[in-house]
Design an enzyme around this catalytic site. Sequence first.
Site, mmCIF file in Angstrom:
data_model
loop_
_atom_site.group_PDB
_atom_site.id
_atom_site.type_symbol
_atom_site.label_atom_id
_atom_site.label_comp_id
_atom_site.label_asym_id
_atom_site.label_seq_id
_atom_site.Cartn_x
_atom_site.Cartn_y
_atom_site.Cartn_z
ATOM 1 C CG ASP A 96 16.077 3.080 40.181
ATOM 2 O OD1 ASP A 96 16.760 4.029 39.796
ATOM 3 O OD2 ASP A 96 15.081 2.658 39.569
ATOM 4 C CB SER B 46 19.012 -0.504 36.211
ATOM 5 O OG SER B 46 17.787 0.103 36.550
HETATM 6 P P1 B16 Z 1 11.144 2.154 35.301
HETATM 7 P P2 B16 Z 1 16.632 -0.973 39.700
HETATM 8 C C1 B16 Z 1 14.004 -0.622 39.298
HETATM 9 O O1 B16 Z 1 15.323 -0.190 39.161
HETATM 10 C C2 B16 Z 1 13.330 0.010 40.514
HETATM 11 O O2 B16 Z 1 13.923 -0.470 41.711
HETATM 12 C C3 B16 Z 1 11.871 -0.336 40.510
HETATM 13 O O3 B16 Z 1 11.229 0.285 41.608
HETATM 14 C C4 B16 Z 1 11.243 0.132 39.189
HETATM 15 O O4 B16 Z 1 9.868 -0.202 39.111
HETATM 16 C C5 B16 Z 1 11.996 -0.521 38.018
HETATM 17 O O5 B16 Z 1 13.367 -0.176 38.105
HETATM 18 C C6 B16 Z 1 11.465 -0.084 36.669
HETATM 19 O O6 B16 Z 1 11.755 1.262 36.491
HETATM 20 O O7 B16 Z 1 9.708 2.345 35.603
HETATM 21 O O8 B16 Z 1 11.959 3.425 35.376
HETATM 22 O O9 B16 Z 1 11.393 1.391 34.014
HETATM 23 O O10 B16 Z 1 16.522 -0.982 41.193
HETATM 24 O O11 B16 Z 1 16.591 -2.345 39.061
HETATM 25 O O12 B16 Z 1 17.758 -0.099 39.195
HETATM 26 MG MG MG Z 2 17.529 -1.129 43.180
#
Ligand code: B16
Ligand code: MG
Length: 219
Positions: free
Chosen positions: A10, A115
């Site tokens: 993200d 991520s």
């Molecule tokens: P989910 P990254 C993160 O992704 C986001 O930056 C963060 O805003 C989000 O809360 C987190 O993933 C969890 O995401 O709710 O889809 O499990 O930037 O580490 O790719």
């Molecule tokens: Mg990110």
Amino acid sequence: MIQAFIFDLDGVITDTAHFHYLAWKELGAKIGIEIDEDFNETLKGISRMESLERILKFGNKENYFTDEEKEKMAIEKNNYYVSLIENITPKDVLPGIENLLNEIRNNNIKIGLASASKNAVMVLKNLELIDYFDFIADAAICKNSKPAPDIFLMAAEGLNVNPLNCIGIEDASAGIEAINLSNMYSVGVGEKNILYEAKFIVDCTDKLDFKELVDKFKI
Ligand code: B16
Ligand code: MG
């Protein structure tokens, strides 16, 4: 010698950071907490539950809800988020990223994903990028979320490479801290005043030049 590039998703590969923001904003409005883009910056790279805790604290409501209610809120936010990302297509890949992935691959260097998102596989499939990745670390089984180094270390382990021989790319300050703690070379995409702990910073993804990154890593 570089053995792997490990990407955040993200904000680096695609701009889902904006969709996370919209989904949290909607949930926040329902519980009387208004968040803005500046506050959202502090949620980047932060896990879903921890993000909710931070929002509640921000609105002085950290003791208002039971664990069960918080679980429900997190599910509600995720349902809205998933409805927003369902329609993403290869057009939503950020500029320069597919080119970079091709160059990495053509140079026989491995590619991993670190991520915090439990929706990462779905996003990569929708972007039609999933085949580039040799290993995708699973946020669902990662004990400590960013800024802890765990997800980056999990990616290196899955790729069977030494973290010292990896470049990690992130858009969030929590992510840069995680990369630094994992002993990888940290590359930030975004503003210098936010990502100042990164070893090298570019202001947008199309400035991620393969040769330049390799040169910086060698220095
Ligand atoms: P989910 P990254 C993160 O992704 C986001 O930056 C963060 O805003 C989000 O809360 C987190 O993933 C969890 O995401 O709710 O889809 O499990 O930037 O580490 O790719
Ligand atoms: Mg990110």
